[in-house]
Design a protein around this motif. Structure first.
Motif, PDB file in Angstrom:
ATOM      1  N   ASN A 234       0.833  -1.204   0.000  1.00 44.23           N
ATOM      2  CA  ASN A 234       0.000   0.000   0.000  1.00 44.23           C
ATOM      3  C   ASN A 234       0.866   1.252   0.000  1.00 44.23           C
ATOM      4  N   THR A 235       0.857   2.004  -1.087  1.00 41.96           N
ATOM      5  CA  THR A 235       1.701   3.198  -1.192  1.00 41.96           C
ATOM      6  C   THR A 235       1.207   4.332  -0.297  1.00 41.96           C
ATOM      7  N   ALA A 236       0.044   4.151   0.324  1.00 39.80           N
ATOM      8  CA  ALA A 236      -0.464   5.180   1.242  1.00 39.80           C
ATOM      9  C   ALA A 236       0.159   5.074   2.630  1.00 39.80           C
ATOM     10  N   PHE A 237       0.850   3.982   2.913  1.00 42.72           N
ATOM     11  CA  PHE A 237       1.501   3.865   4.225  1.00 42.72           C
ATOM     12  C   PHE A 237       2.500   5.005   4.406  1.00 42.72           C
ATOM     13  N   ASP A 238       2.521   5.585   5.604  1.00 38.97           N
ATOM     14  CA  ASP A 238       3.411   6.715   5.837  1.00 38.97           C
ATOM     15  C   ASP A 238       4.190   6.613   7.138  1.00 38.97           C
ATOM     16  N   TYR A 239       4.197   5.443   7.733  1.00 40.52           N
ATOM     17  CA  TYR A 239       4.931   5.255   8.984  1.00 40.52           C
ATOM     18  C   TYR A 239       5.313   3.789   9.076  1.00 40.52           C
ATOM     19  N   PHE A 240       6.596   3.533   9.351  1.00 41.64           N
ATOM     20  CA  PHE A 240       7.106   2.165   9.301  1.00 41.64           C
ATOM     21  C   PHE A 240       7.918   1.891  10.574  1.00 41.64           C
ATOM     22  N   PRO A 241       7.292   1.275  11.575  1.00 43.89           N
ATOM     23  CA  PRO A 241       8.014   0.959  12.811  1.00 43.89           C
ATOM     24  C   PRO A 241       8.511  -0.481  12.835  1.00 43.89           C
TER      25      PRO A 241
ATOM     26  N   GLY B 114       7.148 -13.964  26.501  1.00 44.29           N
ATOM     27  CA  GLY B 114       6.357 -13.579  27.664  1.00 44.29           C
ATOM     28  C   GLY B 114       6.075 -12.098  27.770  1.00 44.29           C
ATOM     29  N   LYS B 115       6.465 -11.343  26.769  1.00 45.12           N
ATOM     30  CA  LYS B 115       6.250  -9.894  26.770  1.00 45.12           C
ATOM     31  C   LYS B 115       5.501  -9.475  25.524  1.00 45.12           C
ATOM     32  N   GLY B 116       4.913  -8.283  25.580  1.00 39.62           N
ATOM     33  CA  GLY B 116       4.306  -7.736  24.385  1.00 39.62           C
ATOM     34  C   GLY B 116       5.357  -7.052  23.519  1.00 39.62           C
ATOM     35  N   PRO B 117       5.017  -6.755  22.270  1.00 43.32           N
ATOM     36  CA  PRO B 117       5.957  -6.043  21.402  1.00 43.32           C
ATOM     37  C   PRO B 117       6.259  -4.649  21.945  1.00 43.32           C
ATOM     38  N   ALA B 118       7.496  -4.226  21.761  1.00 44.03           N
ATOM     39  CA  ALA B 118       7.912  -2.888  22.185  1.00 44.03           C
ATOM     40  C   ALA B 118       8.549  -2.183  21.001  1.00 44.03           C
ATOM     41  N   LEU B 119       8.224  -0.915  20.836  1.00 39.63           N
ATOM     42  CA  LEU B 119       8.757  -0.145  19.715  1.00 39.63           C
ATOM     43  C   LEU B 119      10.275  -0.037  19.817  1.00 39.63           C
ATOM     44  N   LEU B 120      10.933  -0.357  18.706  1.00 42.05           N
ATOM     45  CA  LEU B 120      12.394  -0.321  18.660  1.00 42.05           C
ATOM     46  C   LEU B 120      12.883   0.932  17.932  1.00 42.05           C
ATOM     47  N   ILE B 121      12.385   1.124  16.734  1.00 43.95           N
ATOM     48  CA  ILE B 121      12.781   2.250  15.894  1.00 43.95           C
ATOM     49  C   ILE B 121      11.740   2.391  14.790  1.00 43.95           C
ATOM     50  N   ALA B 122      11.592   3.591  14.259  1.00 45.68           N
ATOM     51  CA  ALA B 122      10.582   3.813  13.221  1.00 45.68           C
ATOM     52  C   ALA B 122      11.092   4.829  12.218  1.00 45.68           C
ATOM     53  N   ILE B 123      10.514   4.804  11.016  1.00 47.08           N
ATOM     54  CA  ILE B 123      10.934   5.717   9.961  1.00 47.08           C
ATOM     55  C   ILE B 123       9.717   6.176   9.174  1.00 47.08           C
ATOM     56  N   ARG B 124       9.824   7.360   8.613  1.00 42.42           N
ATOM     57  CA  ARG B 124       8.806   7.869   7.711  1.00 42.42           C
ATOM     58  C   ARG B 124       9.392   7.909   6.303  1.00 42.42           C
ATOM     59  N   PRO B 125       8.565   7.910   5.268  1.00 40.93           N
ATOM     60  CA  PRO B 125       9.070   7.761   3.896  1.00 40.93           C
ATOM     61  C   PRO B 125       9.807   8.966   3.339  1.00 40.93           C
ATOM     62  N   ASP B 126       9.942  10.039   4.111  1.00 39.87           N
ATOM     63  CA  ASP B 126      10.665  11.198   3.576  1.00 39.87           C
ATOM     64  C   ASP B 126      12.177  11.088   3.786  1.00 39.87           C
TER      65      ASP B 126
ATOM     66  N   SER C  72       1.687   1.773   8.771  1.00 37.00           N
ATOM     67  CA  SER C  72       0.381   2.378   9.011  1.00 37.00           C
ATOM     68  C   SER C  72       0.272   3.660   8.197  1.00 37.00           C
ATOM     69  N   ARG C  73      -0.946   4.166   8.128  1.00 35.39           N
ATOM     70  CA  ARG C  73      -1.168   5.440   7.450  1.00 35.39           C
ATOM     71  C   ARG C  73      -2.104   6.281   8.297  1.00 35.39           C
ATOM     72  N   GLU C  74      -1.842   7.561   8.290  1.00 36.64           N
ATOM     73  CA  GLU C  74      -2.577   8.464   9.159  1.00 36.64           C
ATOM     74  C   GLU C  74      -4.064   8.425   8.881  1.00 36.64           C
ATOM     75  N   THR C  75      -4.433   8.251   7.600  1.00 40.34           N
ATOM     76  CA  THR C  75      -5.846   8.288   7.239  1.00 40.34           C
ATOM     77  C   THR C  75      -6.613   7.074   7.743  1.00 40.34           C
ATOM     78  N   SER C  76      -5.914   6.045   8.212  1.00 36.70           N
ATOM     79  CA  SER C  76      -6.604   4.887   8.790  1.00 36.70           C
ATOM     80  C   SER C  76      -6.548   4.950  10.305  1.00 36.70           C
ATOM     81  N   GLY C  77      -6.240   6.127  10.827  1.00 36.14           N
ATOM     82  CA  GLY C  77      -6.166   6.247  12.267  1.00 36.14           C
ATOM     83  C   GLY C  77      -4.898   5.664  12.849  1.00 36.14           C
ATOM     84  N   SER C  78      -3.880   5.523  12.000  1.00 31.04           N
ATOM     85  CA  SER C  78      -2.573   5.018  12.408  1.00 31.04           C
ATOM     86  C   SER C  78      -2.612   3.570  12.876  1.00 31.04           C
ATOM     87  N   ARG C  79      -3.634   2.806  12.475  1.00 32.09           N
ATOM     88  CA  ARG C  79      -3.674   1.398  12.871  1.00 32.09           C
ATOM     89  C   ARG C  79      -2.557   0.645  12.173  1.00 32.09           C
TER      90      ARG C  79
END
Lengths: 113, 113
Positions: free
Chosen positions: B27-34, B41-53, B93-100
């Motif tokens: 999906n080319t509309a994605f604008d956030y890539f974490p 035994g743990k939930g996922p934790a954010l490591l690093i993220a990037i935006r397409p710019d 994720s993409r902002e227009t989908s509520g960042s899901r």
């Protein structure tokens, strides 16, 4: 602790039982989510709540029933589950729809026998 | 339809080596890539993220490389340690989908001492 607490950590239930999973966050977040994590599969989004209102039900069977009494608490009520529903159920929260900062709980490992 | 594909499914590296995990999206509309890291035994934790710019982002030992035209992004980390052994998930994720978040299938990394 991440700030998102899930209880119980482990649950074994029979197919005729009724049980509930609980999620609690005190991060001041306004969006809460239920995800299902099965082995070798991507995390599957189940439900989304934004300011206590359900904004998405991702075609989840009715044997899963979510409840969000306030922005800090989220429940997943379970009844007449199937063995294939055995999985890790993860709760997450987010400052709000449109924000990208998800925080996950440690999950409830559910086994349906 | 799998919107985010991740490879490899499992990865074994030696201590001190370089770990590389790849993801492709549709999906080319994605604008956030974490990237998320999950220990047993743990939930996922954010490591690093990037935006397409940007094409690359570094944080400590971790680097995300992003190729917008190929719709691919990858996680590199050097000097891998046994404590890095975990499951790594890419997401989009993409902002227009509520960042899901839409997740990849996960890569189980084992770093041998």
């Amino acid at each position: 602790e991440t700030g998102v607490t899930q209880t119980p950590r482990h649950l074994v239930m029979g197919m005729t039982n009724k049980k509930s999973l609980k999620c609690e966050q005190h991060l001041g977040h306004n969006a809460m989510y239920w995800y299902k994590q099965s082995a070798k599969k991507p995390l599957e989004l189940m439900f989304v709540y934004n300011f206590k209102e359900q904004t998405e039900n991702n075609s989840v069977p009715s044997r899963f029933s979510p409840e969000c009494p306030n922005s800090s608490h989220l429940f997943l009520h379970l009844h007449t589950l199937q063995p294939e529903d055995s999985a890790l159920y993860l709760c997450a929260s987010n400052p709000g729809e449109g924000h990208y900062g998800y925080t996950f709980g440690s999950g409830t490992r559910l086994t349906v026998v | 339809q799998q919107q985010v594909k991740q490879s490899p499914q499992s990865l074994i590296v030696q201590k001190g080596g370089i770990s590389i995990i790849n993801c492709a999206y549709e999906n080319t509309a994605f604008d956030y890539f974490p990237w998320y890291q999950q220990f047993p035994g743990k939930g996922p934790a954010l490591l690093i993220a990037i935006r397409p710019d940007v094409s690359e982002k570094k944080e400590g030992r971790f680097t995300i490389s992003f190729n917008k035209s190929a719709k691919q992004f990858s996680l590199h980390f050097k000097d891998s340690q046994p404590g890095d052994s975990a499951t790594y998930f890419c997401a989009a994720s993409r902002e227009t989908s509520g960042s899901r978040l839409t997740f990849g299938e996960g890569t189980q990394l084992t770093v041998n001492p």
